[in-house]
Design a protein around this motif. Structure first.
Motif, PDB file in Angstrom:
ATOM      1  N   ASP A 145      26.820  44.351  23.437  1.00  0.00           N
ATOM      2  CA  ASP A 145      27.626  45.361  23.107  1.00  0.00           C
ATOM      3  C   ASP A 145      28.100  46.441  24.991  1.00  0.00           C
ATOM      4  O   ASP A 145      27.722  47.412  24.581  1.00  0.00           O
ATOM      5  N   ALA A 146      27.314  45.854  25.444  1.00  0.00           N
ATOM      6  CA  ALA A 146      27.552  46.023  27.537  1.00  0.00           C
ATOM      7  C   ALA A 146      28.288  44.630  27.988  1.00  0.00           C
ATOM      8  O   ALA A 146      27.921  43.877  27.783  1.00  0.00           O
ATOM      9  N   LEU A 147      29.551  45.337  29.235  1.00  0.00           N
ATOM     10  CA  LEU A 147      30.063  44.641  29.465  1.00  0.00           C
ATOM     11  C   LEU A 147      30.355  45.092  31.288  1.00  0.00           C
ATOM     12  O   LEU A 147      31.177  46.820  30.476  1.00  0.00           O
ATOM     13  N   ALA A 148      30.702  44.853  32.171  1.00  0.00           N
ATOM     14  CA  ALA A 148      31.133  45.163  33.421  1.00  0.00           C
ATOM     15  C   ALA A 148      31.604  44.420  33.788  1.00  0.00           C
ATOM     16  O   ALA A 148      31.850  42.779  34.069  1.00  0.00           O
ATOM     17  N   ILE A 149      32.995  45.010  34.546  1.00  0.00           N
ATOM     18  CA  ILE A 149      33.593  44.318  36.211  1.00  0.00           C
ATOM     19  C   ILE A 149      33.590  44.078  36.909  1.00  0.00           C
ATOM     20  O   ILE A 149      33.458  45.805  37.500  1.00  0.00           O
ATOM     21  N   ASP A 150      32.751  43.405  38.015  1.00  0.00           N
ATOM     22  CA  ASP A 150      32.526  44.328  39.669  1.00  0.00           C
ATOM     23  C   ASP A 150      33.360  43.843  40.382  1.00  0.00           C
ATOM     24  O   ASP A 150      34.170  42.252  40.434  1.00  0.00           O
ATOM     25  N   TRP A 151      34.646  44.295  40.557  1.00  0.00           N
ATOM     26  CA  TRP A 151      35.942  43.855  41.064  1.00  0.00           C
ATOM     27  C   TRP A 151      35.631  43.369  42.625  1.00  0.00           C
ATOM     28  O   TRP A 151      35.220  44.317  43.380  1.00  0.00           O
ATOM     29  N   ALA A 152      36.818  42.842  42.634  1.00  0.00           N
ATOM     30  CA  ALA A 152      36.684  42.270  44.347  1.00  0.00           C
ATOM     31  C   ALA A 152      37.056  43.285  45.198  1.00  0.00           C
ATOM     32  O   ALA A 152      36.681  42.959  45.730  1.00  0.00           O
ATOM     33  N   GLY A 153      38.209  43.981  45.614  1.00  0.00           N
ATOM     34  CA  GLY A 153      38.715  45.444  45.781  1.00  0.00           C
ATOM     35  C   GLY A 153      40.136  44.496  46.432  1.00  0.00           C
ATOM     36  O   GLY A 153      40.234  42.893  46.836  1.00  0.00           O
ATOM     37  N   PRO A 154      40.177  45.132  47.924  1.00  0.00           N
ATOM     38  CA  PRO A 154      41.667  44.264  48.509  1.00  0.00           C
ATOM     39  C   PRO A 154      41.103  43.647  49.325  1.00  0.00           C
ATOM     40  O   PRO A 154      40.121  43.695  49.480  1.00  0.00           O
ATOM     41  N   GLU A 155      41.649  42.325  49.700  1.00  0.00           N
ATOM     42  CA  GLU A 155      41.606  41.351  50.893  1.00  0.00           C
ATOM     43  C   GLU A 155      40.821  42.044  51.979  1.00  0.00           C
ATOM     44  O   GLU A 155      41.797  43.044  52.440  1.00  0.00           O
ATOM     45  N   GLY A 156      40.034  41.276  52.620  1.00  0.00           N
ATOM     46  CA  GLY A 156      38.889  41.737  53.862  1.00  0.00           C
ATOM     47  C   GLY A 156      38.817  43.116  53.785  1.00  0.00           C
ATOM     48  O   GLY A 156      38.129  43.949  54.949  1.00  0.00           O
ATOM     49  N   GLY A 157      38.708  44.287  52.593  1.00  0.00           N
ATOM     50  CA  GLY A 157      37.855  44.527  52.169  1.00  0.00           C
ATOM     51  C   GLY A 157      35.929  45.016  51.612  1.00  0.00           C
ATOM     52  O   GLY A 157      35.569  43.786  52.058  1.00  0.00           O
ATOM     53  N   PHE A 158      35.198  46.031  52.204  1.00  0.00           N
ATOM     54  CA  PHE A 158      34.116  45.544  50.971  1.00  0.00           C
ATOM     55  C   PHE A 158      34.045  45.997  49.944  1.00  0.00           C
ATOM     56  O   PHE A 158      32.996  46.375  49.802  1.00  0.00           O
ATOM     57  N   GLY A 159      35.087  45.844  48.730  1.00  0.00           N
ATOM     58  CA  GLY A 159      34.825  45.301  47.764  1.00  0.00           C
ATOM     59  C   GLY A 159      35.575  46.412  47.142  1.00  0.00           C
ATOM     60  O   GLY A 159      35.985  47.236  47.116  1.00  0.00           O
ATOM     61  N   GLY A 160      35.538  46.327  45.586  1.00  0.00           N
ATOM     62  CA  GLY A 160      36.186  47.408  44.426  1.00  0.00           C
ATOM     63  C   GLY A 160      35.440  48.451  44.097  1.00  0.00           C
ATOM     64  O   GLY A 160      34.302  47.850  44.400  1.00  0.00           O
ATOM     65  N   PRO A 161      35.602  48.597  42.666  1.00  0.00           N
ATOM     66  CA  PRO A 161      34.799  49.717  42.380  1.00  0.00           C
ATOM     67  C   PRO A 161      34.817  48.241  41.528  1.00  0.00           C
ATOM     68  O   PRO A 161      34.519  47.376  41.065  1.00  0.00           O
ATOM     69  N   VAL A 162      33.616  49.145  40.090  1.00  0.00           N
ATOM     70  CA  VAL A 162      32.851  48.320  39.202  1.00  0.00           C
ATOM     71  C   VAL A 162      32.692  49.204  37.578  1.00  0.00           C
ATOM     72  O   VAL A 162      32.879  50.331  37.731  1.00  0.00           O
ATOM     73  N   ASP A 163      33.753  48.438  36.860  1.00  0.00           N
ATOM     74  CA  ASP A 163      33.842  49.577  35.719  1.00  0.00           C
ATOM     75  C   ASP A 163      32.736  48.711  34.355  1.00  0.00           C
ATOM     76  O   ASP A 163      32.572  47.476  34.669  1.00  0.00           O
ATOM     77  N   SER A 164      32.504  49.663  34.162  1.00  0.00           N
ATOM     78  CA  SER A 164      30.938  49.728  32.918  1.00  0.00           C
ATOM     79  C   SER A 164      32.013  49.890  31.210  1.00  0.00           C
ATOM     80  O   SER A 164      32.768  50.658  31.703  1.00  0.00           O
ATOM     81  N   PHE A 165      31.368  49.012  30.693  1.00  0.00           N
ATOM     82  CA  PHE A 165      32.236  49.245  28.916  1.00  0.00           C
ATOM     83  C   PHE A 165      31.692  48.865  28.017  1.00  0.00           C
ATOM     84  O   PHE A 165      30.248  48.421  27.921  1.00  0.00           O
ATOM     85  N   ARG A 166      31.730  50.024  27.083  1.00  0.00           N
ATOM     86  CA  ARG A 166      31.138  49.645  26.225  1.00  0.00           C
ATOM     87  C   ARG A 166      31.510  49.234  24.458  1.00  0.00           C
ATOM     88  O   ARG A 166      32.629  49.432  24.672  1.00  0.00           O
ATOM     89  N   ARG A 167      31.456  48.307  23.715  1.00  0.00           N
ATOM     90  CA  ARG A 167      31.954  48.197  22.070  1.00  0.00           C
ATOM     91  C   ARG A 167      32.597  49.077  21.547  1.00  0.00           C
ATOM     92  O   ARG A 167      31.494  49.790  21.518  1.00  0.00           O
ATOM     93  N   SER A 168      33.617  48.788  21.653  1.00  0.00           N
ATOM     94  CA  SER A 168      34.175  49.877  20.577  1.00  0.00           C
ATOM     95  C   SER A 168      34.604  49.885  18.683  1.00  0.00           C
ATOM     96  O   SER A 168      34.867  48.398  18.504  1.00  0.00           O
TER      97      SER A 168
END
Length: 168
Positions: A145-168
């Motif tokens: 029931d827990a899923l997270a996405i660690d986004w790479a972000g824009p190229e040349g950057g230091f990473g993107g956001p992290v989105d966390s979800f619960r099953r609905s």
């Protein structure tokens, strides 16, 4: 009088140090050995859940790939505070839709890796071309029931956001 104050300060310092040491112990389970934890919960090396994650709970796909386990509807664990936030995520047969206040995105969840190892990645493309620093990310699941996405972000950057979800 001065010796009494020094004795009291030393006593308080000893108590504080003792509390700090107790707080650093493994009584809360945070620093427990993952293998010991897996053995006590019945998951681990012998389970076929992929990527070292816990087995799914009742009513969710059992075992299989992350794509199988991630199938369904997900809701963000935080309220959308910006236009580029994601509120919902839906996964079906490796196809993904993600929506937010101003985002309307589609993509794919791919778990094919080198040498048969699961390498769960998600690629999104949003309707207006703005993806809020997303695009490509790595998917992780904790239980069913827990899923997270660690986004790479824009190229040349230091990473993107992290989105966390619960099953609905």
């Amino acid at each position: 009088m001065r010796k009494a104050v020094q004795a009291r300060v030393a006593s308080v310092a000893t108590i504080v140090a003792g509390l700090v040491l107790v707080g650093c112990g493994s009584g809360d389970g945070d620093s427990e050995d993952p293998k010991a934890s897996a053995a006590s919960t019945g998951t681990g090396a012998g389970s076929d859940t992929g990527a070292g994650e816990a087995a799914p709970g009742p009513g969710t796909p059992a075992g299989g790939t992350l794509t199988d386990r991630a199938a369904g509807s997900w809701k963000s664990i935080v309220d959308a505070t910006s236009d580029d936030a994601l509120e919902t995520l839906t996964v079906a047969d490796g196809k993904v839709t993600a929506k937010g206040p101003k985002l309307d995105c589609t993509g794919t969840l791919d778990t094919a890796g080198k040498g048969g190892a699961e390498a769960p990645s998600l690629t999104l493309s949003c309707a207006d071309g703005t993806d809020g620093g997303r695009g490509a990310g790595t998917v992780k699941m904790k239980g069913a029931d827990a899923l997270a996405i660690d986004w790479a972000g824009p190229e040349g950057g230091f990473g993107g956001p992290v989105d966390s979800f619960r099953r609905s």
